[in-house]
Design an enzyme around this catalytic site. Sequence first.
Site, PDB file in Angstrom:
ATOM      1  N   ASP A 467      23.296  44.850 -41.331  1.00  0.00           N
ATOM      2  CA  ASP A 467      24.683  45.416 -41.066  1.00  0.00           C
ATOM      3  C   ASP A 467      25.608  44.581 -42.354  1.00  0.00           C
ATOM      4  OD1 ASP A 467      24.775  46.744 -38.466  1.00  0.00           O
ATOM      5  OD2 ASP A 467      23.621  44.884 -37.496  1.00  0.00           O
ATOM      6  N   CYS A 514      16.694  38.382 -43.009  1.00  0.00           N
ATOM      7  CA  CYS A 514      15.657  39.259 -42.027  1.00  0.00           C
ATOM      8  C   CYS A 514      16.119  40.562 -41.974  1.00  0.00           C
ATOM      9  CB  CYS A 514      16.012  38.404 -40.661  1.00  0.00           C
ATOM     10  SG  CYS A 514      17.392  38.647 -39.667  1.00  0.00           S
TER      11      CYS A 514
HETATM   12  C1  PEP Z   1      20.383  43.095 -39.725  1.00  0.00           C
HETATM   13  O1  PEP Z   1      21.474  43.500 -39.474  1.00  0.00           O
HETATM   14  O2  PEP Z   1      20.010  43.029 -40.880  1.00  0.00           O
HETATM   15  C2  PEP Z   1      19.317  42.953 -38.764  1.00  0.00           C
HETATM   16  C3  PEP Z   1      18.280  42.375 -39.089  1.00  0.00           C
HETATM   17  O3  PEP Z   1      19.510  43.386 -37.367  1.00  0.00           O
HETATM   18  P1  PEP Z   1      19.404  44.827 -36.796  1.00  0.00           P
HETATM   19  O4  PEP Z   1      18.657  45.715 -38.115  1.00  0.00           O
HETATM   20  O5  PEP Z   1      18.758  44.738 -35.628  1.00  0.00           O
HETATM   21  O6  PEP Z   1      21.106  45.263 -36.639  1.00  0.00           O
HETATM   22 MG    MG Z   2      22.119  43.667 -37.265  1.00  0.00          MG
END
Ligand code: PEP
Ligand code: MG
Length: 618
Positions: A467, A514
Amino acid sequence: MPPKQETNQRKMFIGQAASPGYVIAKTKLIVRQKVAVSQYRISREGTANQIDFFRKGIMQVKREISNLRDITLQSVSKKDSEIFDSHLMILQDPLLIDGVISLIRDERWNAGYAFHLKMQSLIENFENSDGILKERAQDLKDIYNRTLLCLNSSESDFALQEEIEEDGAVLTGFSIGPNMLMNFDKGKVLGLAIDSGSVTSHVSILARSMQIPAVMGLGSLSESIKSNDLLILDGTNGIVIINPDENDINKYKKQIEVFQNQKLELFTMRDLEPITMDGKYIRLNANIERYEEASEITSFGASGVGLYRSEFLYFGRNALPTRKEQAEAYSKVVNQLDPLPVTIRTLDAGGDKMLSLVNAEVESNPFMGWRSIRLCLDRKDIFRTQMKALVEAGIRGNLKIMFPMISCIGELEKAKEIYEECCAELRAEGLSLTKVELGAMIEIPSAVIIIEEIAKRVDFLSIGTNDLIQFTLAVDRSNGKIASLYEPHHPAVLRSIKLVVEAAHKEGIPVSVCGEMAADPLSTLLLVGLGVDELSMSSWCIMECKKIIRSVNYDEARAISTEVLGFSDAGSINSFLKKKYSQKIKSLGISSFITAQDFTTSDRALIKIDDEIQRIGG
Ligand code: PEP
Ligand code: MG
């Protein structure tokens, strides 16, 4: 719509390599099904939004129709393609467009229902006429169905055309959501070849965690294929070949063998420490979407869970999960992995993870809409139920809770307050609680800018680069068309990461990444050099990541990343990183196996001769 070509012509498509691996199998087509029209009144303030949504929907349908016209012109005949010209003319008719807009503005109907009302009256008029007008009623019905699907779009609009047989199939179609993929029996889905989407769409993330090879953003593949056609899916290089010839099949049979051996070879890494040559330890955690995955992560060498996307527990149900159900699911993960740490993210619904039980209203910009922590702070009933279940599951002391999409201090403080209130209520119920670490996800630029204030208020930080890249660069992460603009190594992204690392370390707290970037070899090394303490990724990327980390010197990685921070554009950063690291990565055998020479000249013309081919060629 003209009939699909009946010839079993060999055809090659290039998309985005969304989940690695190779499959030779029959396909099953995902089709849009007829939808029920949702009908509701909107507020006066909401009318502009709905009109905008309607206009965008019409534009999308026009694009789809123009595409079909071009394909028909090329592969069927000019005469057959003309039908689409008349469809386009209808969609430009002011009688229709202005009629729908006034129903939205004056009667305050939602866009889908306003369109339904207007079209039904037009279709009726045409059907009650004679001659040519009567014949045109069918055109109107086609447009009605296509447009309504767009204006009412949700995952449940898509379904398989035929059941998957015992030996499984590759799913092809315009779109598939994570919810639909999760509902198939294990082993039935051998691969995904999808027209839309990108590497960081949640369905791709899920495919990687389920080890299902996938290619996304294939454009018009589903227009050229029928259920039961044979195809080769190359998720490592983003290639799909429909109706492959013997040569292709033999070549890919060998690839499958090499791939299996390479995977086996990586298992020698499993029990080794993720430590650089000069002794710096980088913690490698797993991202999981389903609690059942917890039992597998240590067999891939993970040191814990860095991100459990709890929203997946809410999908595909008729009611929200109760506190008891949630506490059981979270406890399974936490207890099974004790004493390893488990980070569970609170509900992050919305965006491309619509929860039909909660996200009932259509939003014109769902990624920036009513989602994630915003939704939880509005629907405290849902949030408190989850929080109590989490706290209950955390009594062993290895649970960490993190809040997604934090954009300001107020949200963080409110979320922490609710945590405290839930703890107090649980204590009053007689539970003895253990301290749970609380963290914030950093995935919005505003959070980066106020990172020092955030870091003072939490026990850890986790950077959600999926994001963060999308919002920093204003590039929709699931839009395949602009995927080339989604650049993880943009200086703005790298400098943001650096700011977060510095703020975390100033407060003496750890910082993790992450997002999907953590598992890409060049980015992994870049992040290590930027000082990130932990990386979290799909479990089966962990062994490869260990191999990479063990091959470099921390001081050298620091120097490379520091130098890169001074560069002003992603292009030079990428060339520099390739120059510095590619020899290393190549000698580790971490690259794909298909070379451009493996294909015919016309295929090679299709695989654009650019940086991409270097990746394919290795
Ligand atoms: C991100 O945004 O990098 C994340 C780990 O969350 P998601 O991919 O679930 O939005
Ligand atoms: Mg995210």
